[in-house]
Design an enzyme around this catalytic site. Structure first.
Site, PDB file in Angstrom:
ATOM      1  N   TYR A  22       0.618  -1.190  -0.146  1.00 24.97           N
ATOM      2  CA  TYR A  22       0.066  -0.065  -0.015  1.00 24.97           C
ATOM      3  C   TYR A  22       0.647   1.301  -0.036  1.00 24.97           C
ATOM      4  CZ  TYR A  22      -3.912   3.084   1.364  1.00 24.97           C
ATOM      5  OH  TYR A  22      -4.677   4.255   1.172  1.00 24.97           O
ATOM      6  N   HIS A  26       1.373   4.196  -3.087  1.00 24.19           N
ATOM      7  CA  HIS A  26       1.044   5.516  -2.686  1.00 24.19           C
ATOM      8  C   HIS A  26       2.349   6.383  -2.810  1.00 24.19           C
ATOM      9  CE1 HIS A  26      -2.800   4.294  -1.740  1.00 24.19           C
ATOM     10  NE2 HIS A  26      -3.208   5.612  -1.719  1.00 24.19           N
ATOM     11  N   TYR A  45      -3.350  16.187   2.238  1.00 29.61           N
ATOM     12  CA  TYR A  45      -3.920  14.871   2.447  1.00 29.61           C
ATOM     13  C   TYR A  45      -2.951  13.934   2.807  1.00 29.61           C
ATOM     14  CZ  TYR A  45      -6.791  10.717   0.339  1.00 29.61           C
ATOM     15  OH  TYR A  45      -7.577   9.580   0.058  1.00 29.61           O
ATOM     16  N   TRP A  79      -7.473   3.407 -10.883  1.00 27.18           N
ATOM     17  CA  TRP A  79      -6.942   3.457  -9.590  1.00 27.18           C
ATOM     18  C   TRP A  79      -7.442   2.603  -8.314  1.00 27.18           C
ATOM     19  CZ3 TRP A  79      -2.225   4.521  -7.768  1.00 27.18           C
ATOM     20  CH2 TRP A  79      -2.203   4.796  -6.414  1.00 27.18           C
ATOM     21  N   TRP A  80      -8.669   2.420  -8.201  1.00 31.72           N
ATOM     22  CA  TRP A  80      -9.468   1.623  -7.456  1.00 31.72           C
ATOM     23  C   TRP A  80      -9.360   0.128  -7.882  1.00 31.72           C
ATOM     24  CZ3 TRP A  80     -15.106   4.251  -7.362  1.00 31.72           C
ATOM     25  CH2 TRP A  80     -14.963   5.431  -6.801  1.00 31.72           C
TER      26      TRP A  80
END
Length: 107
Positions: A22, A26, A45, A79-80
């Site tokens: 993950y 990112h 963010y 992306w999902w």
């Protein structure tokens, strides 16, 4: 009239054993995704991980849309799909996301 930025927080769930992947994904976020977020008014963010529960805690400032509102765009859907193997997702591959109410803020 200038719209002020609002803070928005939510949680998601990472599959066990996927923390390193993950973070890697990112760290290499697609430029198109980052640009879309900025254009939508998302800034400051951050995503944090509770390693004991695999819970991801996200907080962002938004002026307009939240990152969670961008699912109709092709790049976010892509992306999902890319992230679906390492997160809890809905049938459309969007991450299962739970908004969190703000109960305290110290400026």
């Amino acid at each position: 009239m200038v719209q002020t930025k609002q803070r928005f927080a939510f949680k998601m769930k990472l599959k066990p054993g996927c923390a390193a992947e993950y973070k890697k994904r990112h760290d290499q976020i697609w430029p198109e995704v980052a640009q879309l977020l900025k254009e939508a008014g998302v800034s400051d963010y951050s995503i944090f991980l509770d390693e004991e529960t695999h819970t991801l805690f996200a907080v962002q400032k938004q002026q307009g849309a939240s990152s969670q509102d961008l699912g109709t765009t092709q790049i976010v859907q892509k992306w999902w799909a890319y992230m679906a193997d390492i997160m809890e997702t809905n049938p459309d591959n969007s991450p299962v996301s739970v908004p969190l109410p703000e109960v305290f803020y110290l400026a």
